[in-house]
Scaffold this motif. Structure first.
Motif, PDB file in Angstrom:
ATOM      1  N   ARG A  68       4.143  20.936  -3.516  1.00  0.00           N
ATOM      2  CA  ARG A  68       5.141  20.303  -2.584  1.00  0.00           C
ATOM      3  C   ARG A  68       5.044  18.788  -2.588  1.00  0.00           C
ATOM      4  NH1 ARG A  68       4.061  20.388   3.355  1.00  0.00           N
ATOM      5  NH2 ARG A  68       5.543  19.008   4.345  1.00  0.00           N
ATOM      6  N   GLY A  69       3.663  18.351  -2.707  1.00  0.00           N
ATOM      7  CA  GLY A  69       3.225  17.060  -2.767  1.00  0.00           C
ATOM      8  C   GLY A  69       3.902  16.440  -4.190  1.00  0.00           C
ATOM      9  N   CYS A 119       0.731  -1.074   0.197  1.00  0.00           N
ATOM     10  CA  CYS A 119      -0.056   0.033   0.041  1.00  0.00           C
ATOM     11  C   CYS A 119       0.823   1.348  -0.032  1.00  0.00           C
ATOM     12  CB  CYS A 119      -0.732  -0.077   1.127  1.00  0.00           C
ATOM     13  SG  CYS A 119      -2.013  -1.426   1.319  1.00  0.00           S
ATOM     14  N   ILE A 120       0.512   2.188  -0.783  1.00  0.00           N
ATOM     15  CA  ILE A 120       1.290   3.498  -0.817  1.00  0.00           C
ATOM     16  C   ILE A 120      -0.012   4.384  -0.615  1.00  0.00           C
ATOM     17  CG2 ILE A 120       2.691   5.204  -2.193  1.00  0.00           C
ATOM     18  CD1 ILE A 120       3.726   2.396  -3.729  1.00  0.00           C
ATOM     19  N   ARG A 121       0.640   5.374   0.285  1.00  0.00           N
ATOM     20  CA  ARG A 121      -0.411   6.684   0.472  1.00  0.00           C
ATOM     21  C   ARG A 121      -0.278   7.749  -0.471  1.00  0.00           C
ATOM     22  NH1 ARG A 121      -3.804   9.822   3.021  1.00  0.00           N
ATOM     23  NH2 ARG A 121      -3.372  11.263   4.529  1.00  0.00           N
ATOM     24  N   HIS A 122      -1.288   8.449  -0.967  1.00  0.00           N
ATOM     25  CA  HIS A 122      -0.813   9.495  -1.628  1.00  0.00           C
ATOM     26  C   HIS A 122      -0.026  10.604  -1.199  1.00  0.00           C
ATOM     27  CE1 HIS A 122      -3.613  12.233   0.092  1.00  0.00           C
ATOM     28  NE2 HIS A 122      -4.449  11.373   0.632  1.00  0.00           N
ATOM     29  N   GLN A 139       8.343  12.954  -6.169  1.00  0.00           N
ATOM     30  CA  GLN A 139       9.285  12.662  -7.040  1.00  0.00           C
ATOM     31  C   GLN A 139      10.550  12.563  -6.296  1.00  0.00           C
ATOM     32  OE1 GLN A 139       8.645  16.293  -9.559  1.00  0.00           O
ATOM     33  NE2 GLN A 139       7.605  14.956 -11.106  1.00  0.00           N
ATOM     34  N   GLU A 140      10.703  13.069  -5.386  1.00  0.00           N
ATOM     35  CA  GLU A 140      11.775  12.668  -4.162  1.00  0.00           C
ATOM     36  C   GLU A 140      11.740  11.321  -3.797  1.00  0.00           C
ATOM     37  OE1 GLU A 140      11.859  15.328  -1.219  1.00  0.00           O
ATOM     38  OE2 GLU A 140      12.418  17.045  -2.405  1.00  0.00           O
ATOM     39  N   PHE A 141      10.590  10.812  -3.442  1.00  0.00           N
ATOM     40  CA  PHE A 141      10.389   9.270  -3.004  1.00  0.00           C
ATOM     41  C   PHE A 141      10.807   8.613  -4.217  1.00  0.00           C
ATOM     42  CE2 PHE A 141       7.352   6.024  -3.868  1.00  0.00           C
ATOM     43  CZ  PHE A 141       7.538   5.146  -2.964  1.00  0.00           C
ATOM     44  N   LEU A 142      10.493   8.919  -5.424  1.00  0.00           N
ATOM     45  CA  LEU A 142      10.608   7.975  -6.588  1.00  0.00           C
ATOM     46  C   LEU A 142      12.222   7.874  -6.792  1.00  0.00           C
ATOM     47  CD1 LEU A 142       9.693   6.935  -9.233  1.00  0.00           C
ATOM     48  CD2 LEU A 142      10.151   9.024 -10.394  1.00  0.00           C
ATOM     49  N   GLN A 143      12.873   8.978  -6.387  1.00  0.00           N
ATOM     50  CA  GLN A 143      14.306   8.954  -6.906  1.00  0.00           C
ATOM     51  C   GLN A 143      15.097   8.093  -5.723  1.00  0.00           C
ATOM     52  OE1 GLN A 143      15.905   9.934  -9.442  1.00  0.00           O
ATOM     53  NE2 GLN A 143      14.073  10.467 -10.167  1.00  0.00           N
ATOM     54  N   ARG A 144      14.515   8.073  -4.508  1.00  0.00           N
ATOM     55  CA  ARG A 144      15.008   7.116  -3.569  1.00  0.00           C
ATOM     56  C   ARG A 144      14.826   5.794  -3.730  1.00  0.00           C
ATOM     57  NH1 ARG A 144      12.667  11.192   0.065  1.00  0.00           N
ATOM     58  NH2 ARG A 144      11.048   9.473   0.656  1.00  0.00           N
ATOM     59  N   GLN A 145      13.798   5.716  -4.336  1.00  0.00           N
ATOM     60  CA  GLN A 145      13.406   4.150  -4.429  1.00  0.00           C
ATOM     61  C   GLN A 145      14.032   3.567  -5.617  1.00  0.00           C
ATOM     62  OE1 GLN A 145      11.618   2.823  -1.925  1.00  0.00           O
ATOM     63  NE2 GLN A 145      11.610   4.756  -1.439  1.00  0.00           N
ATOM     64  N   THR A 152      -0.016  10.615  -7.797  1.00  0.00           N
ATOM     65  CA  THR A 152       0.874   9.995  -6.923  1.00  0.00           C
ATOM     66  C   THR A 152       1.387   8.529  -7.749  1.00  0.00           C
ATOM     67  OG1 THR A 152       0.020  10.633  -4.866  1.00  0.00           O
ATOM     68  CG2 THR A 152       1.545   8.753  -4.569  1.00  0.00           C
ATOM     69  N   PHE A 153       0.134   7.894  -8.326  1.00  0.00           N
ATOM     70  CA  PHE A 153       0.757   6.638  -9.028  1.00  0.00           C
ATOM     71  C   PHE A 153       1.727   7.221 -10.358  1.00  0.00           C
ATOM     72  CE2 PHE A 153      -0.023   4.037 -12.620  1.00  0.00           C
ATOM     73  CZ  PHE A 153       0.466   2.797 -12.223  1.00  0.00           C
ATOM     74  N   HIS A 154       1.142   8.143 -11.000  1.00  0.00           N
ATOM     75  CA  HIS A 154       1.661   8.842 -12.250  1.00  0.00           C
ATOM     76  C   HIS A 154       3.086   9.122 -11.945  1.00  0.00           C
ATOM     77  CE1 HIS A 154       2.176  10.329 -16.203  1.00  0.00           C
ATOM     78  NE2 HIS A 154       2.582  11.456 -15.495  1.00  0.00           N
ATOM     79  N   PHE A 155       3.322   9.844 -11.058  1.00  0.00           N
ATOM     80  CA  PHE A 155       4.636  10.527 -10.438  1.00  0.00           C
ATOM     81  C   PHE A 155       5.664   9.687 -10.016  1.00  0.00           C
ATOM     82  CE2 PHE A 155       1.958  14.340 -11.258  1.00  0.00           C
ATOM     83  CZ  PHE A 155       2.578  14.606 -12.630  1.00  0.00           C
ATOM     84  N   GLY A 156       4.918   8.738  -8.970  1.00  0.00           N
ATOM     85  CA  GLY A 156       5.824   8.034  -8.127  1.00  0.00           C
ATOM     86  C   GLY A 156       6.043   6.605  -8.301  1.00  0.00           C
ATOM     87  N   VAL A 157       4.925   5.893  -8.855  1.00  0.00           N
ATOM     88  CA  VAL A 157       5.089   4.464  -9.210  1.00  0.00           C
ATOM     89  C   VAL A 157       5.213   4.093 -10.389  1.00  0.00           C
ATOM     90  CG1 VAL A 157       3.806   2.338  -8.657  1.00  0.00           C
ATOM     91  CG2 VAL A 157       3.624   4.290  -7.065  1.00  0.00           C
ATOM     92  N   GLN A 158       4.794   4.630 -11.363  1.00  0.00           N
ATOM     93  CA  GLN A 158       4.816   4.166 -12.934  1.00  0.00           C
ATOM     94  C   GLN A 158       6.047   4.503 -13.377  1.00  0.00           C
ATOM     95  OE1 GLN A 158       2.056   6.457 -15.456  1.00  0.00           O
ATOM     96  NE2 GLN A 158       1.761   4.507 -16.757  1.00  0.00           N
TER      97      GLN A 158
END
Length: 142
Positions: free
Chosen positions: A73-74, A36-39, A79-85, A112-118
């Motif tokens: 900010r969100g 699960c990933i929160r928005h 995008q910062e989360f994405l780079q860490r992952q 969140t899905f589009h910018f962080g998971v996809q």
């Protein structure tokens, strides 16, 4: 969670409801992982963090922010989360196991899905040249 692999065996309860039979010793049990990933931070999250706009405040009003998008900010935090992952080998390995993606149809969740998971999924597919299609469904009950 544990999911019985043969779901054709049902039994009827006292009130006539059909239910899956519990796994027997001959039933193959397949383990599934739920991630699960929160928005990310939304416009409404930022608005409600200001004094006077919090839940329960006497003058609280929603002002139509129920389906608010990610704030600037969100998006940045997503995008910062994405780079860490990209640097997280454990998460990148979990992506090999993904069979289905469910996402809420709310704007902040889709963003969140589009910018962080996809992008994680796309990079993983490029690295392995694994072009399997993972079903993605927007589900209103999420």
């Amino acid at each position: 969670s544990m999911v019985p692999n043969n779901s054709n065996d049902n039994h009827e309860t006292e009130n006539g409801i059909q239910c899956p039979s519990p796994p027997s010793s001959s039933t193959t049990v397949v383990k599934k992982r739920l991630v699960c990933i929160r928005h990310g931070i939304s416009v409404a999250n930022e608005w409600m963090s200001r004094p006077g706009n919090e839940w329960g405040d006497p003058n609280f009003r929603d002002d139509g922010k129920a389906d608010s998008p990610l704030s600037e900010r969100g998006r940045q935090k997503t995008q910062e989360f994405l780079q860490r992952q990209f640097q997280n080998p454990k998460l990148m390995a979990i992506l090999d196991e993904v069979e289905l993606i469910l996402v809420s149809p709310l704007t902040r969740c889709l963003e969140t899905f589009h910018f962080g998971v996809q992008p994680l999924l796309q990079r993983k597919q490029q690295q392995q040249q694994n072009l399997r299609n993972i079903p993605i469904m927007a589900h209103p009950l999420l």
